[in-house]
Design a protein around this motif. Sequence first.
Motif, mmCIF file in Angstrom:
data_model
loop_
_atom_site.group_PDB
_atom_site.id
_atom_site.type_symbol
_atom_site.label_atom_id
_atom_site.label_comp_id
_atom_site.label_asym_id
_atom_site.label_seq_id
_atom_site.Cartn_x
_atom_site.Cartn_y
_atom_site.Cartn_z
ATOM 1 N N PRO A 299 9.745 -25.368 -7.975
ATOM 2 C CA PRO A 299 9.078 -24.135 -7.529
ATOM 3 C C PRO A 299 10.101 -23.065 -7.144
ATOM 4 C CG PRO A 299 8.187 -26.071 -6.415
ATOM 5 C CD PRO A 299 9.427 -26.510 -7.108
ATOM 6 N N VAL A 300 9.721 -21.815 -7.382
ATOM 7 C CA VAL A 300 10.568 -20.678 -7.017
ATOM 8 C C VAL A 300 9.769 -19.784 -6.080
ATOM 9 C CG1 VAL A 300 11.797 -18.651 -7.844
ATOM 10 C CG2 VAL A 300 11.861 -20.769 -9.176
ATOM 11 N N LEU A 301 10.380 -19.426 -4.963
ATOM 12 C CA LEU A 301 9.688 -18.616 -3.967
ATOM 13 C C LEU A 301 9.397 -17.212 -4.500
ATOM 14 C CD1 LEU A 301 8.708 -18.417 -0.991
ATOM 15 C CD2 LEU A 301 10.975 -17.502 -0.439
ATOM 16 N N LEU A 302 8.135 -16.772 -4.351
ATOM 17 C CA LEU A 302 7.750 -15.408 -4.723
ATOM 18 C C LEU A 302 7.778 -14.498 -3.507
ATOM 19 C CD1 LEU A 302 4.665 -16.155 -7.016
ATOM 20 C CD2 LEU A 302 6.950 -15.454 -7.736
ATOM 21 N N VAL A 303 7.148 -14.947 -2.428
ATOM 22 C CA VAL A 303 7.027 -14.088 -1.255
ATOM 23 C C VAL A 303 6.720 -14.932 -0.024
ATOM 24 C CG1 VAL A 303 4.539 -13.691 -1.250
ATOM 25 C CG2 VAL A 303 6.054 -11.837 -0.589
ATOM 26 N N THR A 304 7.042 -14.394 1.136
ATOM 27 C CA THR A 304 6.670 -14.984 2.418
ATOM 28 C C THR A 304 5.922 -13.925 3.222
ATOM 29 O OG1 THR A 304 8.646 -16.378 2.438
ATOM 30 C CG2 THR A 304 7.506 -16.075 4.519
ATOM 31 N N VAL A 305 4.763 -14.297 3.749
ATOM 32 C CA VAL A 305 4.021 -13.401 4.643
ATOM 33 C C VAL A 305 4.041 -14.016 6.031
ATOM 34 C CG1 VAL A 305 2.594 -12.167 2.990
ATOM 35 C CG2 VAL A 305 1.869 -14.431 3.752
ATOM 36 N N VAL A 306 4.256 -13.171 7.023
ATOM 37 C CA VAL A 306 4.520 -13.667 8.370
ATOM 38 C C VAL A 306 3.496 -13.162 9.394
ATOM 39 C CG1 VAL A 306 6.227 -13.740 10.220
ATOM 40 C CG2 VAL A 306 6.974 -13.798 7.843
ATOM 41 N N THR A 307 3.089 -11.911 9.258
ATOM 42 C CA THR A 307 2.233 -11.285 10.259
ATOM 43 C C THR A 307 0.774 -11.347 9.815
ATOM 44 O OG1 THR A 307 4.034 -9.773 10.757
ATOM 45 C CG2 THR A 307 1.858 -9.183 11.581
ATOM 46 N N GLY A 308 -0.133 -11.656 10.750
ATOM 47 C CA GLY A 308 -1.557 -11.674 10.433
ATOM 48 C C GLY A 308 -2.001 -10.343 9.875
ATOM 49 N N GLY A 309 -2.728 -10.360 8.742
ATOM 50 C CA GLY A 309 -3.182 -9.134 8.112
ATOM 51 C C GLY A 309 -2.162 -8.495 7.180
ATOM 52 N N GLU A 310 -0.987 -9.071 7.101
ATOM 53 C CA GLU A 310 0.083 -8.485 6.280
ATOM 54 C C GLU A 310 -0.271 -8.508 4.799
ATOM 55 O OE1 GLU A 310 3.791 -10.518 6.804
ATOM 56 O OE2 GLU A 310 4.928 -9.114 5.576
ATOM 57 N N VAL A 311 0.094 -7.434 4.115
ATOM 58 C CA VAL A 311 -0.070 -7.330 2.666
ATOM 59 C C VAL A 311 1.294 -7.018 2.060
ATOM 60 C CG1 VAL A 311 -1.147 -6.086 0.756
ATOM 61 C CG2 VAL A 311 -2.451 -6.526 2.856
ATOM 62 N N LYS A 312 1.678 -7.816 1.062
ATOM 63 C CA LYS A 312 2.930 -7.556 0.361
ATOM 64 C C LYS A 312 2.652 -7.442 -1.121
ATOM 65 C CE LYS A 312 6.644 -9.361 3.238
ATOM 66 N NZ LYS A 312 7.766 -10.333 3.338
ATOM 67 N N LYS A 313 3.371 -6.515 -1.760
ATOM 68 C CA LYS A 313 3.198 -6.326 -3.203
ATOM 69 C C LYS A 313 4.500 -6.609 -3.920
ATOM 70 C CE LYS A 313 -0.708 -3.200 -3.176
ATOM 71 N NZ LYS A 313 -1.373 -2.072 -3.850
ATOM 72 N N LEU A 314 4.370 -7.293 -5.039
ATOM 73 C CA LEU A 314 5.505 -7.621 -5.888
ATOM 74 C C LEU A 314 5.073 -7.264 -7.295
ATOM 75 C CD1 LEU A 314 8.315 -9.037 -5.706
ATOM 76 C CD2 LEU A 314 7.157 -11.152 -6.321
ATOM 77 N N LYS A 315 5.345 -6.017 -7.703
ATOM 78 C CA LYS A 315 4.906 -5.483 -8.993
ATOM 79 C C LYS A 315 3.396 -5.636 -9.112
ATOM 80 C CE LYS A 315 9.324 -6.322 -11.269
ATOM 81 N NZ LYS A 315 10.058 -6.958 -12.393
ATOM 82 N N ARG A 316 2.873 -6.431 -10.017
ATOM 83 C CA ARG A 316 1.427 -6.569 -10.204
ATOM 84 C C ARG A 316 0.812 -7.654 -9.309
ATOM 85 N NH1 ARG A 316 0.745 -8.929 -14.197
ATOM 86 N NH2 ARG A 316 2.885 -9.391 -14.833
ATOM 87 N N LEU A 317 1.612 -8.266 -8.453
ATOM 88 C CA LEU A 317 1.122 -9.324 -7.568
ATOM 89 C C LEU A 317 0.951 -8.778 -6.161
ATOM 90 C CD1 LEU A 317 2.389 -10.862 -10.037
ATOM 91 C CD2 LEU A 317 3.023 -12.657 -8.410
ATOM 92 N N THR A 318 -0.202 -9.054 -5.558
ATOM 93 C CA THR A 318 -0.476 -8.635 -4.186
ATOM 94 C C THR A 318 -0.795 -9.872 -3.360
ATOM 95 O OG1 THR A 318 -1.363 -6.509 -4.923
ATOM 96 C CG2 THR A 318 -1.915 -7.215 -2.690
ATOM 97 N N PHE A 319 -0.089 -10.032 -2.268
ATOM 98 C CA PHE A 319 -0.257 -11.175 -1.383
ATOM 99 C C PHE A 319 -0.805 -10.693 -0.048
ATOM 100 C CE2 PHE A 319 2.312 -13.945 -4.080
ATOM 101 C CZ PHE A 319 3.103 -13.026 -4.748
ATOM 102 N N GLN A 320 -1.759 -11.443 0.491
ATOM 103 C CA GLN A 320 -2.325 -11.068 1.784
ATOM 104 C C GLN A 320 -2.378 -12.287 2.685
ATOM 105 O OE1 GLN A 320 -5.940 -8.845 1.532
ATOM 106 N NE2 GLN A 320 -5.971 -8.390 3.708
ATOM 107 N N PHE A 321 -2.033 -12.083 3.937
ATOM 108 C CA PHE A 321 -2.107 -13.124 4.959
ATOM 109 C C PHE A 321 -3.314 -12.802 5.827
ATOM 110 C CE2 PHE A 321 -0.914 -16.744 6.925
ATOM 111 C CZ PHE A 321 0.114 -16.768 7.850
ATOM 112 N N GLY A 322 -4.168 -13.776 6.100
ATOM 113 C CA GLY A 322 -5.353 -13.554 6.898
ATOM 114 C C GLY A 322 -5.007 -13.146 8.320
ATOM 115 N N ASP A 323 -5.926 -12.423 8.960
ATOM 116 C CA ASP A 323 -5.694 -11.936 10.321
ATOM 117 C C ASP A 323 -5.367 -13.071 11.286
ATOM 118 O OD1 ASP A 323 -8.260 -9.339 10.118
ATOM 119 O OD2 ASP A 323 -6.160 -9.372 9.495
ATOM 120 N N ALA A 324 -6.021 -14.219 11.104
ATOM 121 C CA ALA A 324 -5.815 -15.359 12.000
ATOM 122 C C ALA A 324 -4.679 -16.263 11.553
ATOM 123 C CB ALA A 324 -7.109 -16.167 12.102
ATOM 124 N N ARG A 325 -3.992 -15.889 10.487
ATOM 125 C CA ARG A 325 -2.859 -16.648 9.932
ATOM 126 C C ARG A 325 -3.284 -18.059 9.528
ATOM 127 N NH1 ARG A 325 0.212 -15.591 14.555
ATOM 128 N NH2 ARG A 325 1.284 -17.576 14.354
#
Lengths: 112, 114
Positions: free
Chosen positions: B43-69
């Motif tokens: 496996p190769v790491l794409l992204v890490t989300v840390v904060t509740g509600g955080e949204v990160k974008k990596l080109k056409r990929l969007t990652f979201q972390f839930g508010d309650a983590r």
Amino acid sequence: NAGVTQTPKFQVLKTGQSMTLQCAQDMNHEYMSWYRQDPGMGLRLIHYSVGAGITDQGEVPNGYNVSRSTTEDFPLRLLSAAPSQTSVYFCASALWHQETQYFGPGTRLLVL
Amino acid sequence: TQLLEQSPQFLSIQEGENLTVYCNSSSVFSSLQWYRQEPGEGPVLLVTVVTGGEVKKLKRLTFQFGDARKDSSLHITAAQPGDTGLYLCAGESIFKAAGNKLTFGGGTRVLVKP
């Protein structure tokens, strides 16, 4: 840097045989771990180490032994292979408390 | 024991379509990581989300972390055949003594057909 290397890439064992899966990293990472990957079950942690001389059990440690005599190497030993240990094994390393884990290419093990 | 459930297990779509992969747990995680794995490789790491509600974008990929983590999602816009692979989510324990220990979901196999 070679990153994380694993040998062998593929191995066939008979039930009851023993073998050692090798893992090495050249990034001076404190944390190293072994996972097994089975279809539909993601990766499950077998053993891990936070530094030379320190090892601990993960989620599925039974049937496996590890040691960490150097920072670079973290071998995984199967003392008496069983068909249930047929799997793909991945070694990973990371800096302590850093997010990114680097995985090796894996060892595919078949136990007959 | 902290568990992560991914859904769906398998997704087959046509090039240009959108897709969403979900990663759910009843446990709270310190962070949530997304990996992609190609056949015969680790496996190769794409992204890490840390904060509740955080949204990160990596080109056409969007990652979201839930508010309650406790949950996360991966959305791919206008998927391409190069997006084909096994996507894995992994949660890092909230217990600092656990260090780098990760709990992995079962994975979602994505096939994007040209």
